[in-house]
Design a protein around this motif. Structure first.
Motif, mmCIF file in Angstrom:
data_model
loop_
_atom_site.group_PDB
_atom_site.id
_atom_site.type_symbol
_atom_site.label_atom_id
_atom_site.label_comp_id
_atom_site.label_asym_id
_atom_site.label_seq_id
_atom_site.Cartn_x
_atom_site.Cartn_y
_atom_site.Cartn_z
ATOM 1 N N SER A 193 -5.999 2.845 -1.930
ATOM 2 C CA SER A 193 -5.551 4.068 -1.247
ATOM 3 C C SER A 193 -6.735 4.929 -0.836
ATOM 4 O O SER A 193 -6.730 5.559 0.231
ATOM 5 N N SER A 237 -8.283 3.222 2.133
ATOM 6 C CA SER A 237 -7.407 3.412 3.294
ATOM 7 C C SER A 237 -7.564 4.800 3.870
ATOM 8 O O SER A 237 -7.636 4.982 5.095
ATOM 9 N N SER A 238 -7.607 5.797 2.977
ATOM 10 C CA SER A 238 -7.769 7.175 3.415
ATOM 11 C C SER A 238 -9.110 7.366 4.127
ATOM 12 O O SER A 238 -9.184 8.029 5.158
ATOM 13 N N SER A 272 -3.232 3.179 7.086
ATOM 14 C CA SER A 272 -2.277 3.072 5.999
ATOM 15 C C SER A 272 -2.703 1.944 5.062
ATOM 16 O O SER A 272 -3.502 1.078 5.438
ATOM 17 N N GLU A 273 -2.162 1.949 3.831
ATOM 18 C CA GLU A 273 -2.503 0.889 2.890
ATOM 19 C C GLU A 273 -2.054 -0.475 3.418
ATOM 20 O O GLU A 273 -2.721 -1.494 3.204
ATOM 21 N N GLU A 277 -1.913 -1.337 6.569
ATOM 22 C CA GLU A 277 -2.882 -1.722 7.602
ATOM 23 C C GLU A 277 -4.178 -2.215 6.965
ATOM 24 O O GLU A 277 -4.814 -3.156 7.450
#
Length: 260
Positions: free
Chosen positions: A131, A134-135, A140-141, A143
């Motif tokens: 996460s 991803s951030s 998104s996680e 993706e």
């Protein structure tokens, strides 16, 4: 894994080839060690795109085997299977690269993720989560997981690759006689092992397990999937993330790992 024989069992054949250059002896050695090509191609083909044929991979591998036989010095007492496996794998990867098997966009994604692991883990001094990555990448996680799956094929490397992109020195150049090590290389080796050990400690438990089973126990990704009761694609993702974490960690210390 194929059963490994000591090259000493074929010492007479090696002598006929190395000393007398008998082509029959060379052919006999090729036939003896041909299973190495199937073994390496079987491991390397897992996770490769469908457009990469195992036949093409094996063809490159055979050339690597022949090169290994031509260059191997049996009198040094080294294990031929280990030396040949590196040569075969390197030839296969070189062949894949010459065929432009990985799109530029995929390599760019791999570099972005590697850089993300490097920067975040340096910042937090711990293993970062999916996460957090991803951030950082602003995806998104889901993706991110898809990105990892796409770049699975880039997490293989050749011993003929440069240690650093700007250098000509390759990994192969580090495979030297243990008795001929310089003090500098010994220091670098110790530091490299320490750095790598710390990097491995930062992997998640599942990532460490995959790395251990794949590189130390020499299981295939499909075999690891059975052991860990996970899908092969999930194992491929874990392997890719582990390699990217390790590459990111080693990149932070590359100026210290090798003398200019």
């Amino acid at each position: 894994m194929i059963a490994q024989k000591s090259h000493l069992a074929n010492i007479d054949v090696w002598k006929q080839w190395r000393e007398d250059r008998q082509l029959k002896a060379k052919q006999a050695l090729i036939e003896t060690y041909l299973p190495l090509v199937d073994y390496v191609s079987g491991r390397l083909s897992i996770g490769l795109p469908k457009n990469v044929s195992k036949e093409d991979l094996s063809s490159c591998g055979i050339m690597g085997l022949i090169d290994a036989i031509e260059k191997f010095d049996y009198e040094r007492g080294l294990q031929f299977e280990t030396y040949a496996s590196w040569r075969i794998r390197g030839a296969m990867i070189d062949g894949l690269r010459q065929g432009d098997w990985v799109p530029r966009s995929v390599r760019e994604k791999a570099k972005k993720i590697e850089d993300a692991y490097q920067k975040l883990e340096q910042q937090y001094l711990r293993s970062v989560t999916d996460s957090e990555i991803s951030s950082y990448l602003d995806v998104s996680e889901q993706e991110f997981q898809q990105m990892v799956q796409e770049i699975a094929v880039t997490t293989v490397c050749s011993i003929d690759d440069p240690i650093r992109e700007e250098d000509s020195e390759t990994r192969l150049s580090l495979l030297i006689d243990e008795k001929a090590k310089s003090p500098e290389s010994k220091v670098n080796e110790v530091y490299l092992k320490e750095t790598l050990a710390k990097a491995i400690e930062r992997l998640t438990e599942k990532e460490r397990t995959v790395v251990s089973l794949f590189y130390y126990e020499e299981l295939s990704l499909s075999e690891i999937a059975e052991v860990m009761n996970l899908s092969p694609s999930r194992i491929s993702q874990l392997h890719s993330k582990a390699i990217l974490r390790l590459k990111g960690s080693l990149s932070r210390h590359k100026s210290q790992l090798f003398y200019d």
